[in-house]
Design an enzyme around this catalytic site. Structure first.
Site, PDB file in Angstrom:
ATOM      1  N   HIS A 206       4.523   3.136  12.791  1.00 37.94           N
ATOM      2  CA  HIS A 206       3.525   4.416  12.437  1.00 37.94           C
ATOM      3  C   HIS A 206       4.851   5.437  13.687  1.00 37.94           C
ATOM      4  O   HIS A 206       3.777   5.727  14.695  1.00 37.94           O
ATOM      5  CB  HIS A 206       2.262   3.631  13.073  1.00 37.94           C
ATOM      6  CG  HIS A 206       1.707   2.801  12.482  1.00 37.94           C
ATOM      7  ND1 HIS A 206       0.001   2.693  12.903  1.00 37.94           N
ATOM      8  CD2 HIS A 206       1.180   2.135  10.940  1.00 37.94           C
ATOM      9  CE1 HIS A 206      -0.585   1.704  11.902  1.00 37.94           C
ATOM     10  NE2 HIS A 206       0.317   1.851  11.254  1.00 37.94           N
TER      11      HIS A 206
ATOM     12  N   ASP B   9       3.542  -6.591   2.997  1.00 38.60           N
ATOM     13  CA  ASP B   9       2.199  -5.450   4.587  1.00 38.60           C
ATOM     14  C   ASP B   9       2.983  -5.441   5.934  1.00 38.60           C
ATOM     15  O   ASP B   9       2.179  -5.839   6.895  1.00 38.60           O
ATOM     16  CB  ASP B   9       1.043  -4.373   3.811  1.00 38.60           C
ATOM     17  CG  ASP B   9       1.131  -3.958   5.001  1.00 38.60           C
ATOM     18  OD1 ASP B   9       1.371  -3.212   5.096  1.00 38.60           O
ATOM     19  OD2 ASP B   9      -0.271  -3.828   5.414  1.00 38.60           O
TER      20      ASP B   9
ATOM     21  N   GLU C  80      -5.043   2.196   2.465  1.00 38.42           N
ATOM     22  CA  GLU C  80      -5.512   1.394   3.622  1.00 38.42           C
ATOM     23  C   GLU C  80      -5.107   1.273   5.244  1.00 38.42           C
ATOM     24  O   GLU C  80      -6.368   0.921   6.199  1.00 38.42           O
ATOM     25  CB  GLU C  80      -3.650  -0.238   3.428  1.00 38.42           C
ATOM     26  CG  GLU C  80      -4.055  -1.057   4.388  1.00 38.42           C
ATOM     27  CD  GLU C  80      -3.473  -1.514   5.627  1.00 38.42           C
ATOM     28  OE1 GLU C  80      -4.127  -1.967   6.298  1.00 38.42           O
ATOM     29  OE2 GLU C  80      -2.997  -0.195   5.820  1.00 38.42           O
ATOM     30  N   GLU C  81      -4.276   2.152   5.533  1.00 33.05           N
ATOM     31  CA  GLU C  81      -3.857   2.864   7.197  1.00 33.05           C
ATOM     32  C   GLU C  81      -5.685   3.320   7.170  1.00 33.05           C
ATOM     33  O   GLU C  81      -6.032   3.148   8.729  1.00 33.05           O
ATOM     34  CB  GLU C  81      -3.426   4.153   7.344  1.00 33.05           C
ATOM     35  CG  GLU C  81      -1.450   3.198   6.996  1.00 33.05           C
ATOM     36  CD  GLU C  81      -1.361   2.342   7.975  1.00 33.05           C
ATOM     37  OE1 GLU C  81      -2.042   1.461   8.837  1.00 33.05           O
ATOM     38  OE2 GLU C  81      -0.302   1.699   7.484  1.00 33.05           O
TER      39      GLU C  81
ATOM     40  N   HIS D 124       1.152  -0.951   0.038  1.00 41.03           N
ATOM     41  CA  HIS D 124      -0.381  -0.330   0.120  1.00 41.03           C
ATOM     42  C   HIS D 124       0.353   0.947   0.275  1.00 41.03           C
ATOM     43  O   HIS D 124       1.728   1.255   0.331  1.00 41.03           O
ATOM     44  CB  HIS D 124      -1.026  -0.069   1.493  1.00 41.03           C
ATOM     45  CG  HIS D 124      -0.189  -0.154   2.690  1.00 41.03           C
ATOM     46  ND1 HIS D 124      -0.594   1.437   3.080  1.00 41.03           N
ATOM     47  CD2 HIS D 124      -0.264  -1.058   3.565  1.00 41.03           C
ATOM     48  CE1 HIS D 124       0.148   1.478   5.174  1.00 41.03           C
ATOM     49  NE2 HIS D 124       0.071  -0.440   4.428  1.00 41.03           N
TER      50      HIS D 124
ATOM     51  N   ASP E  39       6.211   0.271   5.785  1.00 45.14           N
ATOM     52  CA  ASP E  39       4.753   0.385   6.168  1.00 45.14           C
ATOM     53  C   ASP E  39       4.531   1.375   5.344  1.00 45.14           C
ATOM     54  O   ASP E  39       3.993   2.209   6.137  1.00 45.14           O
ATOM     55  CB  ASP E  39       4.327   0.111   7.806  1.00 45.14           C
ATOM     56  CG  ASP E  39       2.479   0.467   7.585  1.00 45.14           C
ATOM     57  OD1 ASP E  39       1.766  -0.177   6.429  1.00 45.14           O
ATOM     58  OD2 ASP E  39       2.087   0.926   8.516  1.00 45.14           O
TER      59      ASP E  39
HETATM   60 ZN   LIG Z   1       0.314  -0.853   6.824  1.00 45.81          ZN
END
Ligand SMILES: [Zn+2]
Length: 265
Positions: free
Chosen positions: A232, A162, A134-135, A88, A100
């Site tokens: 994140h 992912d 996606e998030e 993503h 990510d």
């Molecule tokens: Zn991800």
């Protein structure tokens, strides 16, 4: 306010989503770094007077139109049968989102590039898909499956990366028992990439919506010990990616896509 969910002791708060039930007062949610959490906890244990100053600039912006990015090699014999390799495009905006999910995007592009570089012509269509959003709601993955259904596309296989660009240990496969058995028979071919098992059960968030179409789903499972040091957080940057680990993951995706393309499921 919570202690960031990571094994690592550092100064990087890890962000994420706060969800509210209907009809409740929406109070702000915060995550502090593990080092700050340790310090705070120590002060509280010592019964020191503690004051916490919180400032947040978070806000929910309006929706904007965005797109999945797709590239493909058309199949030479069965172009209507589609194989998807995906990651993503979006990330939490406090960092680059290298693991990510920049790595998943690059690995998906590499599937196409590696096959082209070898001069091989796959029997079935192989696509690299960079899913958007996606998030924050999985809208790219949902839209991809909606289009697949609307256009009556035959999606036979999809693999997603992912879980970080670290050395891959297993590939998870979700399909009918005979489909899994066929993939499992290729297991020894993956040993050179450091993959010790093609395990039963796997997939990913963005390819998940393809499941009702009968697509066999696969998820790349890298070593998970370091992912949440970066997940994140502001240290999810390009420099945190090991080139060779990334490449081996990409080639394992290319290999599974190629095998499905040539031998079917
Ligand atoms: Zn991800």
């Amino acid at each position: 306010m919570i202690r960031s969910v990571t094994h690592s002791l550092d100064n990087y708060p890890h962000t994420g989503t706060t969800r509210y039930e209907d009809g409740v007062t929406k109070i702000p949610g915060f995550a502090c770094s593990t080092m700050d959490a340790e310090w705070l906890s120590k002060q509280l244990k010592l019964r020191m007077p503690v004051q916490l100053f919180l400032k947040s600039s978070c806000k929910q912006g309006p929706d904007v139109l965005s797109y999945n990015v797709i590239g493909e090699i058309r199949g030479s014999e069965k172009p209507e049968e589609i194989i998807t390799a995906g990651g993503h495009l979006d990330s939490w905006d406090l960092a680059e989102g290298a693991h990510d999910d920049g790595t998943g995007c690059m690995q998906s592009i590499e599937v196409i590039r590696a096959i082209k570089a070898l001069g091989w012509k796959p029997k079935r269509t192989i696509r690299a898909v960079m899913f958007m959003n996606e998030e924050n709601g999985l809208r790219g993955g949902t839209a991809y499956a909606e289009f697949a259904k609307k256009l009556n596309e035959q999606h036979i296989f999809a693999v997603e990366s992912d879980a970080g660009g670290f050395g891959v240990e297993t590939l998870g496969i979700s399909g009918k028992p005979e489909q899994y058995a066929k993939v499992k028979s290729w297991e020894k071919l993956f040993k050179p990439y450091g993959i010790y098992e093609l395990s039963d059960g796997g997939g990913g968030a963005d390819i998940g919506p393809l499941k009702p179409l009968g697509t066999v789903l696969s998820g790349v499972n890298p070593n998970s010990q370091r992912y949440f040091d970066h997940h994140h957080a502001a240290n999810d940057v390009f420099e945190a990616v090991n080139k060779r680990e990334l490449e081996l993951g990409a080639f394992s995706m290319a290999a599974i896509c190629w095998l499905v393309s040539e031998y079917g499921l």
